[in-house]
Motif scaffolding. Structure first.
Motif, mmCIF file in Angstrom:
data_model
loop_
_atom_site.group_PDB
_atom_site.id
_atom_site.type_symbol
_atom_site.label_atom_id
_atom_site.label_comp_id
_atom_site.label_asym_id
_atom_site.label_seq_id
_atom_site.Cartn_x
_atom_site.Cartn_y
_atom_site.Cartn_z
ATOM 1 N N HIS A 170 -11.867 -5.121 1.699
ATOM 2 C CA HIS A 170 -10.278 -5.081 1.678
ATOM 3 C C HIS A 170 -9.247 -4.908 0.321
ATOM 4 C CE1 HIS A 170 -6.714 -2.625 2.676
ATOM 5 N NE2 HIS A 170 -5.579 -4.001 2.924
ATOM 6 N N THR A 171 -8.682 -4.421 -0.353
ATOM 7 C CA THR A 171 -7.952 -5.510 -2.041
ATOM 8 C C THR A 171 -7.092 -4.507 -1.998
ATOM 9 O OG1 THR A 171 -9.140 -2.913 -2.991
ATOM 10 C CG2 THR A 171 -10.340 -5.147 -2.674
ATOM 11 N N GLU A 197 0.513 -1.234 -0.019
ATOM 12 C CA GLU A 197 0.095 0.324 0.191
ATOM 13 C C GLU A 197 0.695 1.514 0.060
ATOM 14 O OE1 GLU A 197 -2.761 0.334 -1.193
ATOM 15 O OE2 GLU A 197 -4.089 -1.651 -0.196
ATOM 16 N N LYS A 213 -2.745 -0.038 7.871
ATOM 17 C CA LYS A 213 -3.419 -0.397 8.149
ATOM 18 C C LYS A 213 -3.300 -1.401 9.301
ATOM 19 C CE LYS A 213 -4.405 0.343 3.326
ATOM 20 N NZ LYS A 213 -5.201 1.326 3.212
ATOM 21 N N LEU A 252 -9.581 9.149 -3.707
ATOM 22 C CA LEU A 252 -10.243 8.058 -2.506
ATOM 23 C C LEU A 252 -10.273 8.931 -1.064
ATOM 24 C CD1 LEU A 252 -7.886 5.493 -2.583
ATOM 25 C CD2 LEU A 252 -10.666 4.982 -2.389
ATOM 26 N N TYR A 310 0.241 4.266 -2.890
ATOM 27 C CA TYR A 310 -0.418 5.495 -1.899
ATOM 28 C C TYR A 310 0.424 6.513 -2.599
ATOM 29 C CZ TYR A 310 -4.431 4.317 0.429
ATOM 30 O OH TYR A 310 -6.104 4.136 0.764
HETATM 31 N N1 IYR Z 1 -6.137 -0.478 -1.903
HETATM 32 C C1 IYR Z 1 -5.856 0.884 -0.792
HETATM 33 C C2 IYR Z 1 -6.439 2.249 -1.854
HETATM 34 C C3 IYR Z 1 -8.413 2.200 -1.995
HETATM 35 C C4 IYR Z 1 -8.638 2.051 -3.154
HETATM 36 C C5 IYR Z 1 -10.393 1.512 -2.932
HETATM 37 I I1 IYR Z 1 -11.387 1.806 -5.065
HETATM 38 C C6 IYR Z 1 -11.025 2.511 -2.025
HETATM 39 O O1 IYR Z 1 -12.105 2.313 -1.977
HETATM 40 C C7 IYR Z 1 -9.902 2.327 -0.573
HETATM 41 C C8 IYR Z 1 -8.816 2.309 -0.403
HETATM 42 C C9 IYR Z 1 -6.408 1.224 0.170
HETATM 43 O O2 IYR Z 1 -6.991 0.022 0.590
HETATM 44 O O3 IYR Z 1 -6.496 1.939 0.879
#
Ligand code: IYR
Length: 222
Positions: free
Chosen positions: A172-173, A92, A117, A108, A96
């Motif tokens: 979460h991705t 991450e 996180k 965002l 960012y």
């Molecule tokens: N994966 C990153 C960024 C992120 C992307 C989206 I589209 C979101 O809705 C929220 C976050 C992260 O988890 O911070």
């Protein structure tokens, strides 16, 4: 009566009056409308039996040729959660600080996210949804049909079951997610689909002030 075919059993429908149908559909909408994605969790434990039922519910989703191309990895181990956090934050940080476009970062902003996180260690459970694109049958690769759609549906059911239990989650991705296969020791036919922290909300948790689309904005009747 319809002809009975081998391999088929009678379907036992739920029967509601029209009045009950209207009431139930409205009540369910209001119930689901209370679901929110949370980024701040309490460390209060959640019994494993609850997580088991939630996963069983997810697996009631429809899937291509009923192949159920999913595996749910439920992590409560403090050591594994901390390994996941460390690896996710590393990825991450790159996202960012260069990998995400300026427009993405701007989109965002209302969510106040960054590369840190803590929820990956604080939430009592992390459910990692794995997509099984293929199976090995007699040593041969056999593709699963509509694996992405199927796993998406199962994840929707999972989120509804989490909400029904009075718990909260985040879809979460971390990206890319291949570190999860390594940390969890998963086979090559499984790929991480979503990482879902599950637990109670932190005391005083806040969520972004959002509006959902109205029926007029998102439905067309013909
Ligand atoms: N994966 C990153 C960024 C992120 C992307 C989206 I589209 C979101 O809705 C929220 C976050 C992260 O988890 O911070």
């Amino acid at each position: 009566m319809a002809d009975s075919k081998e391999g088929f059993i009678p379907y036992e429908p739920l029967r509601f009056s029209e009045e009950e149908m209207k009431q139930r559909s409205e009540d369910f909408f209001h119930f689901m409308d209370k679901r929110r994605s949370l980024r701040v969790f309490s460390d209060q434990p959640v019994p494993k039996a609850v997580i088991e039922n939630i996963i069983r519910t997810a697996s009631t989703a429809p899937s291509g040729a009923h192949q159920q191309p999913w595996t749910f990895c439920a992590v409560s181990s403090v050591e594994i959660k901390s390994k996941i956090r460390e690896a996710a934050e590393k990825e991450e940080y790159e996202n960012y600080h260069g990998r995400m476009s300026d427009r993405w970062l701007k989109d965002l902003e209302p969510f106040g996210t960054d590369h840190i996180k803590p929820f990956l260690e604080i939430a009592p459970w992390l459910i990692i949804v794995m997509k099984r694109s293929y199976e090995f049958v007699d040593g041969e690769k056999k593709n699963n049909y509509y694996a992405t759609e199927s796993v998406g549906l199962a994840t929707g059911f999972l989120l509804a079951a989490i909400h029904n239990a009075g718990l909260v989650a985040l879809t979460h991705t971390p990206s890319p997610m291949n570190f999860l296969s390594k940390v969890l020791g998963r086979p090559e036919n499984e790929k991480p689909f979503l990482l879902i922290p599950v637990g109670f909300p932190a005391v005083d948790a806040t969520v972004p002030k959002l509006e959902r689309k109205t029926l007029e904005q998102m439905a067309v009747f013909y």
